[in-house]
Design a protein around this motif. Structure first.
Motif, short mmCIF file in Angstrom:
data_model
loop_
_atom_site.label_atom_id
_atom_site.label_comp_id
_atom_site.label_asym_id
_atom_site.label_seq_id
_atom_site.Cartn_x
_atom_site.Cartn_y
_atom_site.Cartn_z
N VAL A 133 0.88 -1.35 0.12
CA VAL A 133 0.00 0.18 0.27
C VAL A 133 0.69 1.31 0.19
O VAL A 133 0.58 2.00 -0.62
N ARG A 134 2.66 1.50 0.59
CA ARG A 134 2.64 2.31 0.60
C ARG A 134 3.64 2.73 -0.71
O ARG A 134 3.43 3.67 -0.56
N ASP A 135 4.11 1.37 -1.47
CA ASP A 135 4.44 1.48 -2.03
C ASP A 135 3.25 1.97 -3.37
O ASP A 135 4.07 2.84 -4.29
N ALA A 136 2.57 1.86 -3.34
CA ALA A 136 1.44 1.99 -4.58
C ALA A 136 1.11 4.27 -4.32
O ALA A 136 1.23 4.83 -5.40
N LEU A 137 1.29 4.61 -3.12
CA LEU A 137 0.57 6.02 -2.63
C LEU A 137 2.34 6.29 -3.40
O LEU A 137 1.86 7.23 -3.83
N VAL A 138 3.16 6.17 -2.95
CA VAL A 138 4.45 6.81 -3.33
C VAL A 138 4.60 6.92 -4.65
O VAL A 138 5.19 7.85 -5.34
N LEU A 139 3.93 5.63 -5.58
CA LEU A 139 3.93 5.95 -7.23
C LEU A 139 2.45 7.31 -7.35
O LEU A 139 3.43 7.47 -8.47
N TYR A 140 1.93 6.58 -6.34
CA TYR A 140 0.19 7.57 -6.85
C TYR A 140 1.44 8.79 -6.96
O TYR A 140 0.92 9.93 -7.92
N TRP A 141 1.47 9.39 -5.87
CA TRP A 141 2.89 10.79 -5.73
C TRP A 141 3.65 11.00 -6.59
O TRP A 141 3.82 12.30 -7.49
N LEU A 142 4.66 10.06 -6.98
CA LEU A 142 4.77 10.20 -8.41
C LEU A 142 5.03 10.68 -9.79
O LEU A 142 4.86 11.60 -10.85
N VAL A 143 3.96 9.74 -9.95
CA VAL A 143 2.73 9.91 -11.27
C VAL A 143 2.49 11.78 -11.48
O VAL A 143 2.02 12.11 -11.89
N MET A 144 1.78 11.68 -9.73
CA MET A 144 1.05 12.77 -9.71
C MET A 144 1.81 14.40 -10.39
O MET A 144 1.56 15.25 -10.62
N SER A 145 3.44 14.05 -9.15
CA SER A 145 4.32 14.94 -9.50
C SER A 145 4.99 14.77 -11.37
O SER A 145 4.78 16.09 -11.29
#
Lengths: 329, 292
Positions: A10-22
């Motif tokens: 879940v943490r990895d997914a959230l980090v990935l989502y932040w990366l995508v948004m950025s």
């Protein structure tokens, strides 16, 4: 599976989502052209442009813009559309259900049609049926959806009247409901349903061709394994071998594929929405791109990405339950 | 190889042989038809006399229009072949360049490891998380549409899958004895990667390239259909389909004919990609490219 990997995923997914948004933020700022100059008449004074840039926060430095944008997004405020001054959440809330419904309906059909086709091909690999179906599915898979859409529009509107097809086969080719008609209850649902036949059929045909290709390969791989030969050798009927032994092993990756295919299908509906003038996400995004409406483009891209990341996460978590030998997708 | 052995091989694998034949025919067509034809596929002549001629008709001056004419009276067949040059070029260049970039990133990440690996893979995952179509549309809308930007955008959005595959392959190959042997013999790290590890890790990348040609052609046509790709009067299959859209009821051949050329080409590329996959990769991965 212990609790720790779940939290980590879940943490990895959230980090990935932040990366995508950025990433979308960076991409959109890289674009040449200033949206403020597109929103005012050509003869507007520099002062007006300046005020507009200030109102939208475009005069701040990029780090400041990024911080503002991230903070607002995290609190659920996606900003307002440059073009219509409507909150972006409203635009998305209106468009997303239409694309999601289109995607889900065609996804279900995709698997109902595609899996049996691939199963038949994989079990009889190298047969005439296999060759014929391979050519058929690969051909459909090679067709752009917008081209199929135009061809079907030609058949079911103009063709239906010249060929003398029955009236119920003259399908609407534009929009999601009949304009001007005030229908209620079942009549309204039937109206939307008739408008959905062509878009859903096109998306499902292209999707089913892909799923059939995938299923064929998986089934062929599994059929070559020793336990299938054993099952045949001990005299089980072909139907029992294919359902109990082959399908059981193909099913787990297929369920995962079901999760992974949805975002792609929703994105694929962009073209179908463009041809049939369906007011879904794809259309909202195309309109926003044409108008350089950054907030809507960014929000739409991150919604699509969120769907992909969520589907991946779900597939990762579900796969071990279906197939204990696998620990992740 | 004698002709006889080629024929025997082709009979054993009719799909791959047929696909190759189609591709060769299409390539010859797009190269030879435009210069050999007396029609000008771009210039607009006597619009009123020539427009919307159906397939297989002769115009007043006796010229046969194999697939008819479009709304400006231009011969559709010659135009379609000219468009094929651009579509094939975009497909091959877009796919090969994307695969090359992906191979470089994947091999580098696997070989160097550590922070570089983690950074490169984070970027790969972030890009992979956006559906390629969406990414493609966002990028295509950011820059002035045209042939060059379509190719750049196709490469920029197409390398990630190959990078992941090549990285996994190189990681697998790295622990093989022949790599250890090369290191023990004193080969430099770069040479070991280039001469020993990479050639043995390229199978999936080659398959992805072949399948990617069809995919790139489809994506280019999709972008051009939406007006975000190759711009008229320069013809591409996608913008020709878009050009025939308004006449889909009265003159359906204008939109349908370029689509058929497109489908034949993509079909041939996919069949060849499948054939390669059966020989090189033996895996179902990468089979489900996003479709337009």
């Amino acid at each position: 599976m212990s609790a720790l990997p779940l939290a980590r995923r879940v943490r990895d997914a959230l980090v990935l989502y932040w990366l995508v948004m950025s990433l979308t933020f960076v991409l959109v700022r890289l674009a040449p052209g200033d949206p403020a100059t597109m929103l005012v008449p050509p003869d507007a004074s520099p002062a007006v442009v300046h005020r507009l840039r200030h109102d939208f926060g475009l005069d701040a430095s990029y780090p400041v813009q990024y911080a503002r944008w991230l903070g607002a997004t995290l609190t659920g405020n996606l900003g307002e559309s440059f073009a219509t001054h409507e909150p972006v959440t409203h635009v998305l809330a209106r468009a997303a259900p239409i694309s999601l419904g289109l995607g889900l309906a065609s996804l279900a059909l995709t698997f109902i049609v595609g899996v049996p086709l691939g199963l038949v091909q994989g079990m009889r690999r190298g047969s005439r049926w296999d060759h014929a179906l391979t050519v058929a599915t690969t051909t459909v898979y090679a067709m752009p959806s917008f081209w199929i859409a135009l061809a079907l529009v030609a058949v079911f509107t103009y063709g239906a009247s010249t060929l003398g097809l029955p009236v119920w086969l003259r399908l609407p080719a534009f929009g999601i409901r009949t304009p001007g008609a005030s229908l209620h209850g079942w009549a309204a649902a039937w109206d939307v349903g008739r408008h959905a036949i062509l878009p859903v059929a096109i998306l499902a045909a292209v999707g089913a061709a892909g799923i059939a290709r995938y299923t064929r390969t998986s089934v062929a791989d599994v059929s070559a394994q020793d336990f299938v030969r054993t099952a045949r050798a001990k005299g089980l009927s072909p139907a029992r071998v294919s359902l109990r032994h082959v399908m059981a092993n193909v099913l787990a990756p297929l369920v995962v594929l079901f999760a992974l295919a949805l975002p792609g299908l929703v994105a694929g509906s962009i073209f179908v929405e463009a041809v049939f003038a369906w007011p879904g996400m794809g259309r909202a995004m195309l309109d926003a791109i044409a108008a350089r409406d950054y907030p809507v483009v960014m929000a739409a891209a991150t919604v699509y990405a969120g769907a992909v990341i969520f589907a991946n996460l779900a597939a990762d978590l579900v796969l071990p339950l279906l197939d204990p030998r696998r620990t992740s997708a | 190889m004698t002709w006889e052995s080629v024929l025997r091989r082709a009979r054993r694998e009719p799909l791959a042989a047929g696909a190759l034949l189609l591709l060769v025919a299409m390539t010859l067509g797009v190269v030879l038809v435009p210069p050999l034809s007396r029609q000008d596929p771009i210039a607009i002549g006597d619009v009123l006399a020539l427009r919307y001629l159906p397939p297989f008709t002769r115009d007043a001056s006796g010229v046969l229009h194999l697939l008819g004419t479009d709304r400006f009276g231009r011969d559709l067949f010659v135009r379609m072949m000219l468009a094929g040059r651009i579509s094939l070029l975009v497909g091959v260049v877009g796919s090969v360049a994307a695969a090359a970039l992906g191979t470089a990133v994947g091999a580098l990440a696997a070989w160097v490891g550590g922070t570089a690996d983690r950074l490169l893979m984070a970027a790969t995952d972030a890009l992979l998380a956006i559906p390629r179509l969406v990414l493609l549309l966002v990028c295509a809308s950011l820059w002035r549409p045209g042939l060059t930007s379509v190719m750049i955008v196709l490469v920029a959005t197409g390398w990630m899958g190959v990078a992941r595959m090549v990285r996994a392959e190189v990681l697998g190959v790295r622990s093989r004895p022949y790599v250890d042997a090369a290191v023990a013999l004193g080969a430099r790290s770069g040479r070991v990667l280039w001469r020993h590890a990479l050639p043995n890790a390229l199978g999936p990348a080659i398959v992805a390239t072949a399948l990617g040609v069809g995919n790139a052609i489809l994506l280019e046509s999709g972008l051009s259909f939406l007006g975000l790709g190759v711009q008229p009067p320069e013809p591409s299959w996608g913008n020709m389909i878009a050009g025939g859209r308004d006449a889909i009821v009265t003159a359906p051949w204008i939109a349908l004919a370029p689509g058929i050329a497109l489908i034949i080409t993509v079909l041939a590329c996919t069949l060849i990609g499948d054939w390669l996959r059966d020989r090189l990769a033996g895996e179902a991965a990468g089979l489900l490219g996003e479709r337009v």
